[in-house]
Design an enzyme around this catalytic site. Structure first.
Site, short mmCIF file in Angstrom:
data_model
loop_
_atom_site.label_atom_id
_atom_site.label_comp_id
_atom_site.label_asym_id
_atom_site.label_seq_id
_atom_site.Cartn_x
_atom_site.Cartn_y
_atom_site.Cartn_z
N THR A 32 -3.17 6.18 -22.04
CA THR A 32 -3.03 4.85 -21.46
C THR A 32 -1.59 4.44 -21.74
O THR A 32 -0.88 5.09 -22.52
CB THR A 32 -3.99 3.83 -22.10
OG1 THR A 32 -3.85 3.90 -23.52
CG2 THR A 32 -5.42 4.12 -21.73
N ARG A 57 -1.44 -2.36 -18.69
CA ARG A 57 -2.75 -1.74 -18.87
C ARG A 57 -2.96 -0.71 -17.75
O ARG A 57 -3.15 -1.09 -16.59
CB ARG A 57 -3.82 -2.83 -18.80
CG ARG A 57 -5.25 -2.38 -18.99
CD ARG A 57 -6.11 -3.59 -19.29
NE ARG A 57 -5.61 -4.24 -20.49
CZ ARG A 57 -5.94 -3.88 -21.74
NH1 ARG A 57 -6.79 -2.90 -21.94
NH2 ARG A 57 -5.43 -4.50 -22.77
N LYS A 117 -1.29 0.74 -25.14
CA LYS A 117 -1.63 0.62 -26.56
C LYS A 117 -0.35 0.73 -27.39
O LYS A 117 0.49 -0.16 -27.33
CB LYS A 117 -2.67 1.68 -26.93
CG LYS A 117 -3.98 1.50 -26.17
CD LYS A 117 -5.05 2.47 -26.60
CE LYS A 117 -6.37 2.21 -25.92
NZ LYS A 117 -6.58 3.03 -24.72
N TYR A 175 0.85 -1.19 0.00
CA TYR A 175 0.00 0.00 0.00
C TYR A 175 0.89 1.24 0.00
O TYR A 175 1.88 1.29 0.73
CB TYR A 175 -0.91 0.04 1.24
CG TYR A 175 -2.34 -0.22 0.86
CD1 TYR A 175 -2.98 0.63 -0.04
CD2 TYR A 175 -3.04 -1.31 1.37
CE1 TYR A 175 -4.29 0.39 -0.42
CE2 TYR A 175 -4.34 -1.55 0.99
CZ TYR A 175 -4.97 -0.70 0.09
OH TYR A 175 -6.25 -0.93 -0.29
N ASP A 210 -6.21 13.75 -25.09
CA ASP A 210 -6.19 12.33 -24.72
C ASP A 210 -5.47 11.58 -25.85
O ASP A 210 -6.04 11.35 -26.91
CB ASP A 210 -7.63 11.85 -24.56
CG ASP A 210 -7.72 10.38 -24.23
OD1 ASP A 210 -6.71 9.66 -24.40
OD2 ASP A 210 -8.81 9.93 -23.83
N GLU A 266 -0.57 4.79 -0.47
CA GLU A 266 -1.39 6.00 -0.69
C GLU A 266 -0.53 7.23 -0.47
O GLU A 266 0.24 7.30 0.49
CB GLU A 266 -2.59 5.99 0.26
CG GLU A 266 -3.66 5.01 -0.19
CD GLU A 266 -4.82 4.90 0.78
OE1 GLU A 266 -4.86 5.64 1.78
OE2 GLU A 266 -5.69 4.05 0.52
N1 DSN Z 1 -11.53 0.94 -25.43
C1 DSN Z 1 -10.32 1.47 -26.01
C2 DSN Z 1 -10.28 1.26 -27.47
O1 DSN Z 1 -10.48 0.14 -27.87
O2 DSN Z 1 -10.04 2.18 -28.23
C3 DSN Z 1 -10.12 2.86 -25.65
O3 DSN Z 1 -10.09 3.00 -24.28
#
Ligand code: DSN
Length: 414
Positions: free
Chosen positions: A223, A232, A226, A51, A197, A53
């Site tokens: 994120t 993730r 990707k 933990y 984003d 925090e």
């Molecule tokens: N759900 C994702 C996508 O497939 O583009 C984006 O968060």
């Protein structure tokens, strides 16, 4: 995983079956990738036990010296990679990164201008079932009906009409370059913040293959799994003046304990993204997407916006007399994994759709290049042309297996 096999054979089997599925299929889901083994090792480590925090040096728990170290490494590497002033590496996901920015900067009901999901945006950009659409007044922009590109004139008109507090820039199904500088000019005319984003294009931005929003946007979210090819999770880059507000909104605002094992894995992925090989990997992703688009165009498929500048393309199936849903289902049976997707101004709803979204990050990780994209376009075409024909499906599946065996995945994992 011998211990897991003994203690929980059901979970062991599911994980093993997933590994086999990933190995034996062609993954064209634009938002997915294969995290390197070293990322998996960090993520599957004892840091899951801790933990922490708070933030490095200011935790609510003792014993944080080692997790502090990985969080600081992740922060430093993210700053080096993207050139931002402040980074928060704690968001559990892209949506939570976005949520932290909305909640830190806006009051309930404030107007926000964002891209419509139906034209390529994301759920957290104002969809009515998402927190963003429920708590804020969303005004959506789309793409031009003719060229299917963001219509900056429309964005400016909407901004002037509605005076948004924040403009959200970014997409999950937009294949073209986004002009962040133009968005800045528009935002300045109405005194709005920008939230960029870059979840989908973060790897391209890091490699200099897509313009960076960092000089133009107060907040950049992403994120890490990707095109960035990490675990993730999510991350926020912001200007120094907003650092305290963002940090306080992530914790204690919307999250509790950060996932320190995931943050360790982010640090590893960011180190890999700083290596020269990462740039060539990103270049190949784009080259593969362009080749796949061209090969499909050569087989009479209409590609939304007539091509791609990025890692993804949207295929319009309207002239092929098959829905996105049925095409994706037939392709899945043949071992080609894609997702159905709305095309701009789709005549069909989100359950059926007229389109497919295809992306090349995962196949490029396996080492595939333009020659394989040509072969894959041919396989996709064969399945779509005979989606009900089990012989075609079986023959394609056999070809897919041959191809995946030539480009093996996770050889180290058993
Ligand atoms: N759900 C994702 C996508 O497939 O583009 C984006 O968060």
């Amino acid at each position: 995983m011998e211990r897991l096999k003994k203690v929980d054979p059901q979970v062991y089997k599911a994980i093993n079956d997933e590994l086999k599925r990933e190995r034996d299929t062609l993954n064209l889901i634009a938002s997915e990738n294969f995290a390197p083994q070293v990322v998996l090792e960090a993520q599957g480590s004892v840091m899951t036990n801790k933990y922490a925090e708070g933030y490095p040096g200011e935790r609510w728990y003792d014993g944080c010296q080692h997790v502090d170290q990985v969080e600081k490494l992740a922060q430093q590497r993210a700053k080096q990679l993207f050139g931002g002033e402040h980074v928060n590496v704690q968001p559990h996901s892209g949506t939570q990164a976005n949520m932290a920015v909305y909640f830190a900067m806006l009051k309930m009901g404030d107007p926000v201008l964002a891209m419509d999901l139906a034209c390529g945006g994301h759920l957290s950009h104002g969809h009515h079932h998402n927190f963003s659409g429920k708590y804020f007044k969303i005004i959506s922009y789309g793409v031009d009906r003719g060229n299917e590109l963001i219509d900056y004139g429309e964005v400016e008109d909407l901004a002037k009409k509605h005076n948004p507090k924040m403009i959200v820039v970014g997409a999950s199904a937009y294949p073209r370059t986004i002009d962040f500088a133009k968005f800045r000019q528009i935002a300045d005319k109405v005194g709005a913040f920008i939230l960029a984003d870059i979840a989908h294009i973060a790897g391209l931005v890091a490699a200099g293959l897509h313009p960076s929003p960092v000089p133009y946007a107060e907040f950049v979210t992403t994120t890490t799994h990707k095109t960035l090819r990490g675990p993730r999770a999510g991350m926020i880059i912001c200007r120094k003046e907003f650092a305290a507000r963002i940090d306080a909104e992530v914790f204690p605002g919307i999250q509790g304990g950060p996932l320190m094992h995931v943050i360790a894995a982010k640090a590893v992925a960011l180190k890999l993204a700083l290596q020269p090989e990462f740039k060539s990997y990103q270049r190949q992703i784009v080259a593969n997407a362009k080749k796949l688009a061209a090969e499909l165009q050569g087989r009479a498929y209409r590609i939304v916006s007539a091509g791609t500048d990025t890692h993804l393309l949207l295929v319009d199936l309207s002239s092929k007399k098959i829905t996105g849903k049925d095409a994706a289902c037939a392709l899945d049976q043949a071992g080609i994994v894609v997702n159905k997707n709305l095309i701009p101004y789709d005549r069909l709803g989100p359950q059926l759709t007229s389109g497919l979204r295809l992306g090349t990050p995962a196949l490029t990780t396996r080492g595939m290049k333009q020659a394989q994209m040509q072969q894959i376009a041919c396989l996709i075409d064969a399945v779509i042309a005979a989606a009900q024909d089990q012989k075609t499906i079986a023959a394609t599946k056999a070809e897919v297996l041959k191809l995946t065996q030539k480009f093996p995945l996770y050889q180290e994992l058993t």
